[in-house]
Design a protein around this motif. Structure first.
Motif, PDB file in Angstrom:
ATOM      1  N   ALA A   5       0.824  -1.213   0.000  1.00 63.54           N
ATOM      2  CA  ALA A   5       0.000   0.000   0.000  1.00 63.54           C
ATOM      3  C   ALA A   5       0.861   1.266   0.000  1.00 63.54           C
ATOM      4  O   ALA A   5       0.381   2.356  -0.261  1.00 63.54           O
ATOM      5  N   ILE A   6       2.149   1.091   0.290  1.00 66.93           N
ATOM      6  CA  ILE A   6       3.070   2.234   0.289  1.00 66.93           C
ATOM      7  C   ILE A   6       3.344   2.633  -1.154  1.00 66.93           C
ATOM      8  O   ILE A   6       3.677   1.779  -1.989  1.00 66.93           O
ATOM      9  N   PRO A   7       3.241   3.911  -1.489  1.00 69.92           N
ATOM     10  CA  PRO A   7       3.505   4.347  -2.867  1.00 69.92           C
ATOM     11  C   PRO A   7       4.897   3.911  -3.328  1.00 69.92           C
ATOM     12  O   PRO A   7       5.882   4.098  -2.626  1.00 69.92           O
ATOM     13  N   GLY A   8       4.942   3.283  -4.502  1.00 69.08           N
ATOM     14  CA  GLY A   8       6.224   2.873  -5.068  1.00 69.08           C
ATOM     15  C   GLY A   8       6.705   1.508  -4.618  1.00 69.08           C
ATOM     16  O   GLY A   8       7.783   1.069  -5.025  1.00 69.08           O
ATOM     17  N   VAL A   9       5.942   0.820  -3.784  1.00 70.17           N
ATOM     18  CA  VAL A   9       6.342  -0.499  -3.295  1.00 70.17           C
ATOM     19  C   VAL A   9       5.484  -1.567  -3.963  1.00 70.17           C
ATOM     20  O   VAL A   9       4.270  -1.606  -3.784  1.00 70.17           O
ATOM     21  N   GLY A  10       6.151  -2.420  -4.755  1.00 67.20           N
ATOM     22  CA  GLY A  10       5.459  -3.522  -5.396  1.00 67.20           C
ATOM     23  C   GLY A  10       5.656  -4.816  -4.642  1.00 67.20           C
ATOM     24  O   GLY A  10       6.205  -4.835  -3.533  1.00 67.20           O
ATOM     25  N   LYS A  11       5.244  -5.909  -5.249  1.00 68.57           N
ATOM     26  CA  LYS A  11       5.303  -7.207  -4.584  1.00 68.57           C
ATOM     27  C   LYS A  11       6.741  -7.611  -4.254  1.00 68.57           C
ATOM     28  O   LYS A  11       7.026  -8.107  -3.165  1.00 68.57           O
ATOM     29  N   LYS A  12       7.662  -7.396  -5.193  1.00 72.64           N
ATOM     30  CA  LYS A  12       9.051  -7.798  -4.991  1.00 72.64           C
ATOM     31  C   LYS A  12       9.684  -7.026  -3.843  1.00 72.64           C
ATOM     32  O   LYS A  12      10.360  -7.605  -2.972  1.00 72.64           O
ATOM     33  N   THR A  13       9.449  -5.702  -3.824  1.00 80.82           N
ATOM     34  CA  THR A  13      10.008  -4.880  -2.749  1.00 80.82           C
ATOM     35  C   THR A  13       9.360  -5.227  -1.414  1.00 80.82           C
ATOM     36  O   THR A  13      10.030  -5.259  -0.377  1.00 80.82           O
ATOM     37  N   ALA A  14       8.058  -5.498  -1.431  1.00 80.76           N
ATOM     38  CA  ALA A  14       7.361  -5.873  -0.199  1.00 80.76           C
ATOM     39  C   ALA A  14       7.943  -7.161   0.378  1.00 80.76           C
ATOM     40  O   ALA A  14       8.113  -7.288   1.603  1.00 80.76           O
ATOM     41  N   THR A  15       8.267  -8.110  -0.484  1.00 81.49           N
ATOM     42  CA  THR A  15       8.874  -9.369  -0.033  1.00 81.49           C
ATOM     43  C   THR A  15      10.237  -9.109   0.587  1.00 81.49           C
ATOM     44  O   THR A  15      10.598  -9.703   1.608  1.00 81.49           O
ATOM     45  N   ALA A  16      11.004  -8.208  -0.034  1.00 81.94           N
ATOM     46  CA  ALA A  16      12.327  -7.873   0.501  1.00 81.94           C
ATOM     47  C   ALA A  16      12.205  -7.202   1.867  1.00 81.94           C
ATOM     48  O   ALA A  16      12.959  -7.516   2.800  1.00 81.94           O
ATOM     49  N   SER A  36      17.686  -0.264   4.042  1.00 82.23           N
ATOM     50  CA  SER A  36      18.650  -0.610   2.987  1.00 82.23           C
ATOM     51  C   SER A  36      19.298  -1.968   3.219  1.00 82.23           C
ATOM     52  O   SER A  36      20.033  -2.453   2.359  1.00 82.23           O
ATOM     53  N   GLN A  37      19.025  -2.600   4.387  1.00 78.78           N
ATOM     54  CA  GLN A  37      19.514  -3.956   4.627  1.00 78.78           C
ATOM     55  C   GLN A  37      18.664  -4.989   3.898  1.00 78.78           C
ATOM     56  O   GLN A  37      19.073  -6.140   3.756  1.00 78.78           O
ATOM     57  N   ALA A  38      17.492  -4.590   3.431  1.00 73.37           N
ATOM     58  CA  ALA A  38      16.637  -5.515   2.683  1.00 73.37           C
ATOM     59  C   ALA A  38      17.273  -5.797   1.330  1.00 73.37           C
ATOM     60  O   ALA A  38      17.899  -4.913   0.730  1.00 73.37           O
ATOM     61  N   PRO A  39      17.156  -7.022   0.828  1.00 72.01           N
ATOM     62  CA  PRO A  39      17.796  -7.394  -0.449  1.00 72.01           C
ATOM     63  C   PRO A  39      17.395  -6.471  -1.595  1.00 72.01           C
ATOM     64  O   PRO A  39      16.210  -6.234  -1.823  1.00 72.01           O
ATOM     65  N   GLY A  40      18.395  -5.933  -2.286  1.00 72.94           N
ATOM     66  CA  GLY A  40      18.146  -5.151  -3.488  1.00 72.94           C
ATOM     67  C   GLY A  40      17.707  -3.714  -3.250  1.00 72.94           C
ATOM     68  O   GLY A  40      17.362  -3.013  -4.199  1.00 72.94           O
ATOM     69  N   ILE A  41      17.738  -3.253  -1.998  1.00 68.76           N
ATOM     70  CA  ILE A  41      17.292  -1.886  -1.700  1.00 68.76           C
ATOM     71  C   ILE A  41      18.500  -1.034  -1.309  1.00 68.76           C
ATOM     72  O   ILE A  41      19.153  -1.303  -0.308  1.00 68.76           O
ATOM     73  N   THR A  42      18.782  -0.005  -2.103  1.00 66.94           N
ATOM     74  CA  THR A  42      19.870   0.921  -1.809  1.00 66.94           C
ATOM     75  C   THR A  42      19.382   1.969  -0.807  1.00 66.94           C
ATOM     76  O   THR A  42      18.185   2.083  -0.537  1.00 66.94           O
ATOM     77  N   ALA A  46      15.730   3.344  -0.275  1.00 62.51           N
ATOM     78  CA  ALA A  46      15.187   3.240   1.083  1.00 62.51           C
ATOM     79  C   ALA A  46      14.590   4.578   1.525  1.00 62.51           C
ATOM     80  O   ALA A  46      13.536   4.611   2.173  1.00 62.51           O
ATOM     81  N   ALA A  47      15.248   5.676   1.162  1.00 60.24           N
ATOM     82  CA  ALA A  47      14.735   6.999   1.519  1.00 60.24           C
ATOM     83  C   ALA A  47      13.391   7.258   0.838  1.00 60.24           C
ATOM     84  O   ALA A  47      12.452   7.804   1.453  1.00 60.24           O
ATOM     85  N   ARG A  48      13.272   6.845  -0.421  1.00 59.34           N
ATOM     86  CA  ARG A  48      12.008   7.054  -1.144  1.00 59.34           C
ATOM     87  C   ARG A  48      10.892   6.196  -0.540  1.00 59.34           C
ATOM     88  O   ARG A  48       9.745   6.648  -0.414  1.00 59.34           O
ATOM     89  N   ILE A  49      11.236   4.969  -0.167  1.00 60.34           N
ATOM     90  CA  ILE A  49      10.240   4.092   0.448  1.00 60.34           C
ATOM     91  C   ILE A  49       9.790   4.659   1.800  1.00 60.34           C
ATOM     92  O   ILE A  49       8.597   4.687   2.118  1.00 60.34           O
ATOM     93  N   ALA A  50      10.758   5.103   2.597  1.00 60.99           N
ATOM     94  CA  ALA A  50      10.428   5.673   3.908  1.00 60.99           C
ATOM     95  C   ALA A  50       9.552   6.905   3.752  1.00 60.99           C
ATOM     96  O   ALA A  50       8.585   7.099   4.504  1.00 60.99           O
ATOM     97  N   THR A  85      25.697  17.521   6.673  1.00 60.23           N
ATOM     98  CA  THR A  85      25.782  16.163   7.224  1.00 60.23           C
ATOM     99  C   THR A  85      27.214  15.648   7.110  1.00 60.23           C
ATOM    100  O   THR A  85      28.017  16.162   6.329  1.00 60.23           O
ATOM    101  N   VAL A  86      27.497  14.625   7.875  1.00 59.04           N
ATOM    102  CA  VAL A  86      28.798  13.959   7.821  1.00 59.04           C
ATOM    103  C   VAL A  86      28.656  12.589   7.180  1.00 59.04           C
ATOM    104  O   VAL A  86      29.489  12.182   6.386  1.00 59.04           O
ATOM    105  N   THR A  87      27.581  11.887   7.503  1.00 61.89           N
ATOM    106  CA  THR A  87      27.381  10.520   7.025  1.00 61.89           C
ATOM    107  C   THR A  87      26.432  10.476   5.835  1.00 61.89           C
ATOM    108  O   THR A  87      25.563  11.335   5.685  1.00 61.89           O
ATOM    109  N   THR A  88      26.621   9.455   5.012  1.00 62.87           N
ATOM    110  CA  THR A  88      25.695   9.236   3.901  1.00 62.87           C
ATOM    111  C   THR A  88      24.306   8.928   4.428  1.00 62.87           C
ATOM    112  O   THR A  88      23.296   9.312   3.824  1.00 62.87           O
ATOM    113  N   TYR A  89      24.258   8.240   5.564  1.00 59.88           N
ATOM    114  CA  TYR A  89      22.953   7.924   6.160  1.00 59.88           C
ATOM    115  C   TYR A  89      22.164   9.199   6.408  1.00 59.88           C
ATOM    116  O   TYR A  89      20.983   9.301   6.042  1.00 59.88           O
ATOM    117  N   ALA A  90      22.781  10.174   7.077  1.00 58.22           N
ATOM    118  CA  ALA A  90      22.067  11.407   7.408  1.00 58.22           C
ATOM    119  C   ALA A  90      21.637  12.141   6.150  1.00 58.22           C
ATOM    120  O   ALA A  90      20.537  12.720   6.096  1.00 58.22           O
TER     121      ALA A  90
END
Length: 659
Positions: A5-16, A36-42, A46-50, A85-90
Motif C-alpha cells: 500500500a506504500i507508494p512505489g512499493v510492489g510485490k518484490k520490494t514488499a517481499t524484501a 537498505s539492509q533488505a535485499p536489493g534496496i539501496t 530506502a529513503a524514497r520508500i520511507a 551532514t557527515v554521514t551518507t545515512y544522514a
C-alpha cells in the motif's frame, strides 16, 4: 502494515522488506539504514520508500510543491541541509523530510527539531561521526568443521533455514553418525532418537540445538561484530564525545570488541596464542631441534679419539654393525646429551606444557643414530594433541564471547542508530545556526505569511551580508519595485520560509508566522515572450488555480513577460480577480502594477520595494516591501536625479510624466 500500500512499493520490494527484523519500525521512523539492509534496496531507494510510508501514515498524499520552481526551491533547501551532514545515512535520512499540509507530520518533525537545535558538537565529535556507518550483516559465514545430523526430511529443512552456516546431513542410524564423525570434527545430532547413542568421535546429541544457535554456531554473532568492529568503535567514540545517552555499558562493549579479531576469531588469549603458535611452528621447531642434536654430535665426534681393537672391530663387522654401534659403544653419553639438548630445544621453543612435553620427548629416541632421526609418529601425535587442545579452547572462547556479544546486538544496533541520527540532528542544528533560523508559529487557515527579519539562504552571498526583510502577505497583492531591488529574492524568501515551515523545520528569520497551505505554486520569471502554444498552456494552468486554488499560496514573478504588455495587464488582472474570489493567497511581482490595478475590478493591494535614490550611480533600496505603496521605477529615479542636477524644462517635463 501493508507494504504494497506504500507508494512505489510492489510485490518484490514488499517481499524484501518482510525479510527485515522490524520493518514497521524502520518505515515509521524513516530508518534508511535498516531499510537498505533488505535485499536489493539501496539507501537512495530506502529513503524514497520511507518517505512514501510516512506520507501514508500521516495522510500526506497530496503534492505540496505544485510547480517546477517550488520543487527547485525545496531541493536547494534540502541541499543546504545535506551539505551539513557527515554521514551518507544522514544525507539520505534528510530526504524523508518534505513539505506537507498534514499537521500531524509537521508536528512530528517540529518535536524532533526542537530537540535537535539544542545539540552541539565540536570538530572531534564530527570527525568521529565520519567513521560511523550502518551495520552490515555478514552473508558469507560458513563453518566446515561441524555439521548437524537428522533422520527426518522436515527436520532437515527446518535446520537448514535455522542454521544456514552449517551443513545439514541426513543419516539413517548411529552408523551414519559414525561415518560423519570421520569427516567432521564435531557432529550435532538433533533428533531425540539418538539420545544415549555411543559413537566414536565428537558426536553430540542435542534436540534443542536449533533453539540455541549461539552455542552451536558462535561464529554467527562473532562474524557480525567482527565485520562491524570499527563502526561500533566509532559509535562508542561519538557517544563519549557528546551528550548522547548510551544504550549499554560502553567500556564492556569496547572490551569485548578488543577480544575479537577481524576474522571473527578470539584475540588476546595468551594460552590460545601459545597453542596456535606451537601448531604453526611445529615443523620448523623439530628441524631446529634436530640440527641442535646433530651439531652436538658432530662436535663430539671431531673432538673424540676413538680406538677400536682388531678383535672388537672384527666382532662388530661380523655382527653387521655400523657407525651406530660405534656411537653406542664409544659416544653413548654424548648422544644422550645431544638428544636431551634437542628435546629441551623443542619444548622450549614451542613453550609446551608438561603433558605436551612428555609427547615431545618421544620425537627423538634413545637409540644412538647419526644423523639423529626424528620419530614421525610422535610428531604427528604432538601435532594432533596441540590442534585438539587449541580447537577446544578456541571453541570454548568463541562460545563464551559469542554468548556475551549476542546479548549486546540489540544495544549495538541502537548505539549506531543513535550516532547516525545524531548526525541528522546536528545537520538541522548547524543549518539553523548558520542561517540564524527560528521556529515559526505554524497553523491557522487565514492564508497569511508574516516574516520579521528574514534573510534568504538561497542568495549567493554570506548570510551576514544579506539585508533583512520584513514582509507580511495575505489575500491577493502585487509587488512592485525597481530593477535589482530584490523582488525575486523576496518571493524566494517567502517560498523558502513557507516550505521550511511546512517541513516542520526552522526558518531563516528573526520571527515568522506561517498559516497552513494546501500547496505552493511558484511561477518563475519567463525568459522572453511565449509562443501561442506555451501561452495557452500557461493560461490553462492559472484557470485551474482560479477554480480550485482555495488554500493555495501562489507566487508569480513577472508574468507580463508571457505576451505583449497591454494584454499582460489585462490577463494578470483577470487572474488576480479569480484568485481573490477563490480565497487564494497570492503575490504577483510586476512592473505593470499601476496598469493592473487600474484594470482590475477589485481594489488590488500593491506593495512596493522602495528605492531611496541613487548615490554615486548605485541604487539605494529598502529591501522590505512597503504595504499599499506603488514603488517608483528606476527610470523615474534617474530622471529625478537629472532634474535636480540640471535646471531645464526638458527634465522637469519628463519627470511630470511619472506623476
Amino acid at each position: 502494515m501493508e507494504f504494497e500500500a506504500i507508494p512505489g512499493v510492489g510485490k518484490k520490494t514488499a517481499t524484501a522488506l518482510a525479510e527485515l527484523d522490524d520493518p514497521e519500525r524502520a518505515l515509521e521512523t524513516g530508518d534508511v539504514a535498516a531499510l537498505s539492509q533488505a535485499p536489493g534496496i539501496t539507501q537512495g531507494r530506502a529513503a524514497r520508500i520511507a518517505r512514501g510510508a510516512i506520507r501514508q501514515e500521516h495522510g500526506a498524499n497530496g503534492e505540496f510543491l505544485a510547480t517546477n520552481r517550488a520543487g527547485e526551491i525545496y531541493r536547494e533547501l534540502l541541499s543546504l541541509l545535506q551539505e551539513r551532514t557527515v554521514t551518507t545515512y544522514a544525507e539520505r535520512r534528510l530526504e524523508t523530510f518534505f513539505p506537507t499540509s498534514a499537521e500531524s507530520r509537521v508536528k512530528e518533525v517540529r518535536t524532533f527539531v526542537e530537540a535537535a537545535i539544542e545539540r552541539e558538537a565540536d570538530a572531534e565529535a564530527l570527525d568521529a561521526l565520519e567513521a560511523v556507518k550502518p551495520l552490515d550483516e555478514p552473508s558469507d559465514v560458513r563453518v566446515r568443521d561441524r555439521c548437524l545430523a537428522t533422520t527426518d526430511a522436515e527436520r532437515y529443512q527446518e535446520a537448514t533455514e535455522a542454521i544456514p552456516e552449517l551443513s545439514v546431513e541426513v543419516v539413517e542410524d548411529a552408523r551414519g553418525l559414525a561415518e560423519l564423525a570421520r569427516g567432521y570434527s564435531t557432529v550435532i545430532a538433533i533428533d531425540e532418537a539418538f539420545a544415549g547413542v555411543d559413537v566414536e568421535g565428537d558426536v553430540r546429541v542435542n534436540p534443542s540445538a536449533l533453539d540455541e544457535p549461539v552455542d552451536i554456531v558462535p561464529e554467527r554473532p562473532l562474524a557480525f561484530f567482527a565485520a562491524n568492529r570499527d563502526r561500533l568503535r566509532a559509535a562508542i567514540r561519538v557517544h563519549r564525545l557528546t551528550d548522547l545517552e548510551p544504550p549499554c555499558d560502553l567500556d564492556a562493549l569496547e572490551t569485548a570488541l578488543d577480544r575479537l579479531d577481524t576474522d571473527g576469531t578470539v584475540a588476546g588469549d595468551d594460552e590460545l596464542d601459545r597453542l596456535s603458535t606451537a601448531v604453526d611452528d611445529l615443523d620448523a621447531a623439530v628441524s631446529t631441534a634436530e640440527s641442535v642434536a646433530n651439531d652436538h654430535l658432530r662436535q663430539s665426534i671431531r673432538e673424540q679419539d676413538v680406538t677400536v681393537e682388531g678383535a672388537d672391530l672384527l666382532s662388530l663387522v661380523e655382527q653387521g654393525a655400523g657407525v651406530d654401534s660405534l656411537l653406542s659403544r664409544e659416544l653413548a653419553d654424548e648422544y644422550a646429551e645431544a638428544v636431551d639438548d634437542a628435546r629441551e630445544e623443542l619444548i622450549g621453543s614451542l613453550d609446551l606444557d608438561s603433558g605436551e612435553a612428555d609427547i615431545a620427548r618421544r620425537t627423538f629416541g634413545d637409540d644412538p643414530h647419526f644423523p639423529v632421526e626424528r620419530n614421525e609418529e610422535a610428531i604427528s601425535r604432538l601435532r594432533e594433541e596441540l590442534k585438539t587442545t587449541r580447537d577446544r579452547r578456541a571453541t570454548r572462547l568463541k562460545r563464551d564471547l559469542a554468548s556475551e556479544l549476542a546479548d549486546e546486538r540489540a544495544d549495538a544496533e541502537a548505539l549506531v542508530r543513535a550516532a547516525l541520527e545524531l548526525d541528522v540532528e546536528l545537520a538541522v542544528a548547524r543549518f539553523a545556526d548558520d542561517f540564524d533560523c527560528t521556529m515559526p508559529d505554524f497553523g491557522g487557515d487565514e492564508g497569511r505569511v508574516a516574516i520579521d527579519g528574514g534573510r534568504s539562504p538561497l542568495l549567493d552571498v554570506p548570510i551576514e551580508d544579506v539585508d533583512p526583510v520584513d514582509y507580511e502577505i495575505g489575500g491577493v497583492a502585487l509587488l512592485s519595485g525597481v530593477n535589482s531591488g530584490g523582488k525575486t529574492s523576496t518571493l524566494d524568501l517567502v517560498a523558502a520560509v513557507t516550505i521550511l515551515a511546512h517541513m516542520g523545520l526552522p526558518v531563516p528569520a528573526d520571527a515568522a508566522r506561517v498559516d497552513r497551505f494546501e500547496d505552493l505554486h511558484y511561477h518563475a520569471k519567463t525568459q522572453g515572450t511565449l509562443d501561442a502554444g506555451a501561452f495557452e498552456s500557461t493560461v490553462r494552468e492559472f484557470a485551474g488555480l482560479a477554480t480550485g486554488g482555495a488554500g493555495s499560496l501562489v507566487l508569480v514573478d513577472e508574468l507580463e513577460s508571457i505576451t505583449e504588455p497591454g494584454a499582460s495587464a489585462k490577463i494578470i488582472a483577470g487572474i488576480l480577480e479569480a484568485l481573490d474570489e477563490n480565497g487564494a493567497t497570492a503575490v504577483f511581482v510586476s512592473h505593470l502594477a499601476g496598469e493592473i490595478r487600474e484594470t482590475a475590478t477589485f481594489d488590488v493591494a500593491v506593495d512596493g520595494i522602495e528605492a531611496e535614490g541613487l548615490v554615486d550611480g548605485e541604487l539605494q533600496v529598502n529591501r522590505s516591501p512597503v504595504k499599499d505603496h506603488l514603488a517608483r521605477s528606476t527610470p523615474e529615479l534617474i530622471v529625478e536625479k537629472l532634474a535636480g542636477e540640471h535646471d531645464t524644462e526638458f527634465y522637469t517635463a519628463l519627470l511630470e510624466k511619472f506623476e
